[in-house]
Design a protein around this motif. Structure first.
Motif, PDB file in Angstrom:
ATOM      1  N   ILE A 119       0.841  -1.200   0.000  1.00 47.51           N
ATOM      2  CA  ILE A 119       0.000   0.000   0.000  1.00 47.51           C
ATOM      3  C   ILE A 119       0.873   1.246   0.000  1.00 47.51           C
ATOM      4  CG2 ILE A 119      -1.590   1.369   1.398  1.00 47.51           C
ATOM      5  CD1 ILE A 119      -3.012  -1.140   2.168  1.00 47.51           C
ATOM      6  N   SER A 130      -3.436  -2.548  -3.473  1.00 45.47           N
ATOM      7  CA  SER A 130      -4.380  -2.441  -2.362  1.00 45.47           C
ATOM      8  C   SER A 130      -4.912  -3.825  -2.023  1.00 45.47           C
ATOM      9  CB  SER A 130      -5.540  -1.503  -2.726  1.00 45.47           C
ATOM     10  OG  SER A 130      -6.284  -2.038  -3.807  1.00 45.47           O
ATOM     11  N   PRO A 144      -9.299  -4.097   3.814  1.00 46.09           N
ATOM     12  CA  PRO A 144      -8.731  -3.647   5.089  1.00 46.09           C
ATOM     13  C   PRO A 144      -8.889  -4.635   6.231  1.00 46.09           C
ATOM     14  CG  PRO A 144     -10.842  -2.587   4.709  1.00 46.09           C
ATOM     15  CD  PRO A 144     -10.527  -3.364   3.454  1.00 46.09           C
ATOM     16  N   ASP A 145      -9.605  -5.735   6.011  1.00 44.04           N
ATOM     17  CA  ASP A 145      -9.945  -6.624   7.117  1.00 44.04           C
ATOM     18  C   ASP A 145      -8.730  -7.236   7.804  1.00 44.04           C
ATOM     19  OD1 ASP A 145     -12.689  -6.219   6.612  1.00 44.04           O
ATOM     20  OD2 ASP A 145     -12.653  -7.752   5.058  1.00 44.04           O
ATOM     21  N   VAL A 201      -5.595  -6.125   8.287  1.00 51.31           N
ATOM     22  CA  VAL A 201      -4.932  -5.205   9.214  1.00 51.31           C
ATOM     23  C   VAL A 201      -5.872  -4.806  10.346  1.00 51.31           C
ATOM     24  CG1 VAL A 201      -3.799  -2.958   9.448  1.00 51.31           C
ATOM     25  CG2 VAL A 201      -3.384  -4.371   7.422  1.00 51.31           C
ATOM     26  N   ALA A 202      -7.148  -4.612  10.030  1.00 48.87           N
ATOM     27  CA  ALA A 202      -8.102  -4.215  11.070  1.00 48.87           C
ATOM     28  C   ALA A 202      -8.249  -5.309  12.126  1.00 48.87           C
ATOM     29  CB  ALA A 202      -9.455  -3.902  10.434  1.00 48.87           C
ATOM     30  N   ARG A 220      -9.635   3.575   4.768  1.00 49.54           N
ATOM     31  CA  ARG A 220     -10.323   2.282   4.742  1.00 49.54           C
ATOM     32  C   ARG A 220      -9.988   1.430   5.962  1.00 49.54           C
ATOM     33  NH1 ARG A 220      -8.301  -0.723   0.719  1.00 49.54           N
ATOM     34  NH2 ARG A 220     -10.127  -2.047   0.381  1.00 49.54           N
ATOM     35  N   ILE A 221      -8.705   1.387   6.334  1.00 51.56           N
ATOM     36  CA  ILE A 221      -8.310   0.562   7.479  1.00 51.56           C
ATOM     37  C   ILE A 221      -8.789   1.197   8.777  1.00 51.56           C
ATOM     38  CG2 ILE A 221      -6.349  -0.329   8.784  1.00 51.56           C
ATOM     39  CD1 ILE A 221      -4.875  -0.667   6.120  1.00 51.56           C
ATOM     40  N   ALA A 247     -12.390   0.526   9.189  1.00 51.05           N
ATOM     41  CA  ALA A 247     -12.642  -0.882   9.507  1.00 51.05           C
ATOM     42  C   ALA A 247     -12.349  -1.165  10.982  1.00 51.05           C
ATOM     43  CB  ALA A 247     -11.795  -1.785   8.614  1.00 51.05           C
ATOM     44  N   HIS A 283      -3.267   4.774  11.843  1.00 50.03           N
ATOM     45  CA  HIS A 283      -3.528   4.246  10.497  1.00 50.03           C
ATOM     46  C   HIS A 283      -3.293   5.348   9.463  1.00 50.03           C
ATOM     47  CE1 HIS A 283      -5.050   0.703  12.458  1.00 50.03           C
ATOM     48  NE2 HIS A 283      -5.740   1.498  13.254  1.00 50.03           N
ATOM     49  N   PHE A 319      -0.801  -7.393   7.656  1.00 48.97           N
ATOM     50  CA  PHE A 319      -1.417  -7.613   6.349  1.00 48.97           C
ATOM     51  C   PHE A 319      -1.512  -9.084   5.978  1.00 48.97           C
ATOM     52  CE2 PHE A 319       2.980  -8.257   5.442  1.00 48.97           C
ATOM     53  CZ  PHE A 319       3.019  -9.118   4.345  1.00 48.97           C
TER      54      PHE A 319
END
Length: 318
Positions: free
Chosen positions: A78, A99, A102-103, A105-106, A154-155, A158, A203, A297
């Motif tokens: 990213i 890309s 985001p799940d 990393v979240a 996005r992250i 999330a 983030h 990630f």
């Protein structure tokens, strides 16, 4: 189109094999080694080059690669802070990042948060020596805390959605506020976030404006015992400030998936080596710090998406 990919890990090869069948891809060569000055000639004859993020592409290296005909450089990350984008533009090299959802990393961010708040590291250490006592292990619940989210892309969003599920009060800061976040938490200034949050999760991208967001003067404005979580970029935090904060107790717990000077350490087998990063070794030994090796990630879903989106970018730019 002819594409060459460097620093290809074994876990990427299945998706790269699938990408060879794509329309527009005439050849896709995968190489294990990173792209450096020593093997720059390998890019000759290819329309696009895919790399990872563990090598810094400065003006000199980019000029060398351009001399061998490289016109498209896609990083399977990213972030693009390892690439001199201004130099690439001057040299006529098109650069793209990739890309992924985001799940990954979240989820990892929430895990680190809970590990820090519930003192999991201390529990594991004690259990390994048959110490099953309770004193010193009392934790805190997310539902009783205010969590500050620095960076609501996005992250960050999330993470905020997950925090709402735990009942935490969520506040956020971003120089570009987004309506989607307003449904999850309240926007505040960065100073207010630093002073009001019990837990702060980062983030934000690596930019000159964000360099060492956590430093002596900003840490002083935070709550005593603040919990800091960084799954974004190492440059957001001054390591000397973190060490002082842990030693003084100002930082109650620290969880980081990134570290300044991690290049050539993280993602490498170094079991028999002397690791020349004293700050990393020193921070790791505290009972209330958790350091992971840049793996937030790292899920199969994210790895596959990074490969496929990198090929997307190559096809678009070449």
């Amino acid at each position: 189109m002819r594409i060459i990919a460097f620093d290809v890990r074994p876990d990427e090869r299945a998706e790269f094999a699938r990408q060879t069948a794509r329309e527009g891809v005439d050849e896709l060569v995968c190489r294990d080694e990173p792209l450096t000055a020593e093997n720059a000639e390998l890019v000759s004859g290819f329309d696009a080059v895919l790399t990872q993020g563990m090598v810094g592409y400065d003006a000199n290296l980019l000029a060398l690669l351009a001399g061998h005909g490289m016109r498209v450089l896609v990083t399977r990350t990213i972030g693009t802070d390892h690439i001199d984008l201004a130099a690439a533009e001057r040299l006529g090299i098109s650069v793209s990042n990739t890309s992924y959802a985001p799940d990954s990393v979240a989820d990892f961010t929430l895990m680190l948060m809970l590990v820090a708040l519930r003192k999991y590291k201390q529990m594991v250490y004690r259990q390994n020596v048959n110490d099953f006592s309770l004193p010193g292990l009392m934790g805190r619940t997310l539902s009783s805390l205010t969590v500050g989210v620095v960076g609501t892309g996005r992250i960050g969003r999330a993470v905020a959605r997950r925090l709402r599920g735990f009942g935490a009060r969520v506040i956020g800061y971003d120089p570009v506020p987004r309506d989607e976040f307003r449904e999850l938490g309240d926007y505040v200034s960065l100073d207010e976030l630093f002073s009001a949050a019990d837990v702060i999760t980062f983030h934000a991208p690596s930019t000159p404006d964000n360099f060492h967001m956590v430093r002596d003067e900003t840490l002083a404005r935070m709550r005593d015992g603040v919990v800091l979580v960084n799954t974004a970029r190492a440059s957001l935090m001054d390591v000397s400030t973190l060490i002082t904060g842990i030693e003084s107790g100002k930082i109650g717990a620290l969880a980081m998936d990134v570290f300044e000077g991690e290049d050539e350490i993280y993602h490498a087998f170094r079991m028999h080596d002397i690791i020349a990063n004293r700050d990393m070794a020193y921070l790791r030994q505290f009972p209330n710090t958790v350091l992971t090796q840049h793996v937030a990630f790292y899920t199969q879903q994210a790895v596959d998406e990074m490969v496929s989106h990198a090929v997307d970018a190559a096809l678009r730019l070449a």
